[in-house]
Motif scaffolding. Structure first.
Motif, short mmCIF file in Angstrom:
data_model
loop_
_atom_site.label_atom_id
_atom_site.label_comp_id
_atom_site.label_asym_id
_atom_site.label_seq_id
_atom_site.Cartn_x
_atom_site.Cartn_y
_atom_site.Cartn_z
N LEU A 231 1.11 -1.26 0.07
CA LEU A 231 0.04 0.06 -0.10
C LEU A 231 0.73 1.37 0.12
N GLY A 232 1.83 1.35 0.70
CA GLY A 232 3.03 2.32 0.83
C GLY A 232 3.72 2.54 -0.40
N PHE A 233 3.77 1.56 -1.43
CA PHE A 233 4.27 1.62 -2.69
C PHE A 233 3.43 2.19 -3.62
N ILE A 234 2.20 1.85 -3.57
CA ILE A 234 1.04 2.29 -4.18
C ILE A 234 0.75 3.77 -4.08
N ASP A 235 0.87 4.24 -2.85
CA ASP A 235 0.80 5.76 -2.33
C ASP A 235 1.93 6.48 -2.83
N GLN A 236 3.05 5.82 -2.87
CA GLN A 236 4.19 6.77 -3.65
C GLN A 236 4.15 6.59 -4.95
N LEU A 237 3.86 5.79 -5.42
CA LEU A 237 3.93 5.67 -7.02
C LEU A 237 2.81 6.62 -7.53
N LEU A 238 1.48 6.56 -6.79
CA LEU A 238 0.52 7.24 -7.29
C LEU A 238 -0.01 8.18 -6.24
N PRO A 239 0.79 9.18 -5.78
CA PRO A 239 0.24 10.10 -4.76
C PRO A 239 -1.02 10.83 -5.14
N THR A 240 -1.90 10.75 -3.93
CA THR A 240 -3.34 11.38 -4.08
C THR A 240 -3.07 13.07 -3.78
N GLU A 241 -2.12 13.26 -3.22
CA GLU A 241 -1.79 14.87 -2.91
C GLU A 241 -0.52 15.36 -3.78
N GLY A 242 -0.65 16.51 -4.11
CA GLY A 242 0.68 16.80 -4.89
C GLY A 242 1.29 17.91 -4.66
N SER A 243 2.16 18.58 -5.48
CA SER A 243 2.97 19.78 -4.99
C SER A 243 3.17 20.70 -6.55
N SER A 244 4.11 21.42 -6.28
CA SER A 244 4.23 22.27 -7.44
C SER A 244 4.90 21.74 -8.46
N CYS A 245 5.62 20.62 -8.16
CA CYS A 245 6.40 19.97 -9.10
C CYS A 245 5.55 18.58 -9.90
N THR A 246 4.28 18.54 -9.36
CA THR A 246 3.32 17.55 -10.27
C THR A 246 2.25 18.06 -10.70
N THR A 247 1.47 17.19 -11.40
CA THR A 247 0.16 17.22 -12.14
C THR A 247 -0.46 16.10 -11.80
N CYS A 248 -1.97 16.01 -11.80
CA CYS A 248 -2.79 15.32 -11.30
C CYS A 248 -3.46 14.77 -12.80
N GLY A 249 -3.55 13.65 -13.00
CA GLY A 249 -4.38 13.14 -14.04
C GLY A 249 -4.31 11.79 -14.28
N PRO A 250 -5.07 11.22 -15.37
CA PRO A 250 -5.09 9.58 -15.50
C PRO A 250 -3.99 9.09 -15.60
N VAL A 251 -3.74 7.69 -15.12
CA VAL A 251 -2.45 7.01 -15.20
C VAL A 251 -2.54 6.05 -16.11
N SER A 252 -1.43 5.56 -16.51
CA SER A 252 -1.33 4.17 -17.24
C SER A 252 0.12 3.66 -16.38
N MET A 253 -0.02 2.27 -15.68
CA MET A 253 0.81 1.64 -15.12
C MET A 253 1.74 0.76 -15.92
N PHE A 254 3.04 0.86 -16.03
CA PHE A 254 3.79 -0.13 -16.70
C PHE A 254 4.78 -0.82 -15.91
N MET A 255 5.13 -2.24 -15.78
CA MET A 255 6.05 -2.78 -15.23
C MET A 255 7.27 -3.29 -15.77
N CYS A 256 8.50 -3.08 -15.41
CA CYS A 256 9.71 -3.53 -16.10
C CYS A 256 9.82 -5.06 -15.76
N HIS A 257 10.28 -5.79 -16.59
CA HIS A 257 10.25 -6.99 -16.20
C HIS A 257 11.96 -7.41 -16.01
N VAL A 258 12.88 -6.48 -16.07
CA VAL A 258 14.17 -6.52 -15.85
C VAL A 258 14.66 -5.89 -14.65
N PRO A 259 14.68 -6.36 -13.68
CA PRO A 259 14.86 -5.81 -12.18
C PRO A 259 16.04 -4.69 -12.14
#
Length: 158
Positions: A122-150
Motif C-alpha cells: 500500500l505504501g508503494f502504491i501511495d508513493q507511485l500514485l500520490p493523491t496529494e501533489g505539489s508544485s512539481c506534480t500534475t494530477c491526471g489519469p495514469v497508465s502503469m507499466f512494469m519493467c520485467h528486468v529488475p
C-alpha cells in the motif's frame, strides 16, 4: 538467460547472427512468453539495445509492459473495499513516476483471492500514485507499466 561457457545459448546464437529481422522476431516472442521475459538480464537487454533497425524499440516494448488492471483490496473501518488506481500526481519534469515495487501479478493475485494488500505494498502504491501533489506534480489519469528486468533503471549503461 545466463550464457554458459560450455554451450552457446540460443540467445547468443541469434545475436551473433546479426540478422535484425530474426533478432526482432525473437524479442517479440520473448515479450509474449512471461517465463522467458523474467529470465532476461540487464546484459541481455543491453545486447538488444545495441542492435540496429527496430530491435531496441522492440526490446523496450518487451520489458516495459502495461499492468492492464491494477485493482486491490483495502480494509477501511472493518469493511473490505475494492480500489483501482486510475489517477495520481505525476512528476512534471520527468512526466512519470518510477519506483521499485512488487510484481503486478502479485498484486492481482491478492485481488482475485480477496486478500487485503500489506502495508508495504500500500505504501508503494501511495508513493507511485500520490493523491496529494505539489508544485512539481500534475494530477491526471495514469497508465502503469512494469519493467520485467529488475533494476534496469539503475544501470548507467541503459
Amino acid at each position: 538467460m545466463p550464457h554458459s561457457t560450455e554451450q552457446k545459448s540460443c540467445l547468443a546464437t541469434i545475436l551473433d547472427s546479426r540478422n535484425a529481422q530474426l533478432i526482432s522476431k525473437m524479442v517479440q516472442g520473448v515479450r509474449e512468453a512471461p517465463k522467458l521475459l523474467e529470465l532476461l538480464s540487464v546484459e541481455d537487454f543491453l545486447s538488444f539495445l545495441k542492435q540496429r533497425d527496430g530491435v531496441p524499440l522492440e526490446a523496450m516494448n518487451a520489458i516495459f509492459q502495461p499492468c492492464r488492471q491494477f485493482f486491490y483490496w483495502e480494509e477501511t473501518g472493518g469493511e473490505l473495499r475494492r480500489r483501482k488506481a486510475l489517477t495520481g500526481h505525476v512528476n512534471i519534469k520527468d512526466g512519470c513516476n518510477i519506483m521499485e515495487g512488487p510484481h503486478c501479478q502479485s498484486i492481482m493475485k491478492k485481488f482475485t483471492t480477496k486478500t487485503v494488500i500489506d502495508p508495504e505494498t500500500l505504501g508503494f502504491i501511495d508513493q507511485l500514485l500520490p493523491t496529494e501533489g505539489s508544485s512539481c506534480t500534475t494530477c491526471g489519469p495514469v497508465s502503469m507499466f512494469m519493467c520485467h528486468v529488475p533494476l534496469v533503471h539503475k544501470d548507467l549503461r541503459v
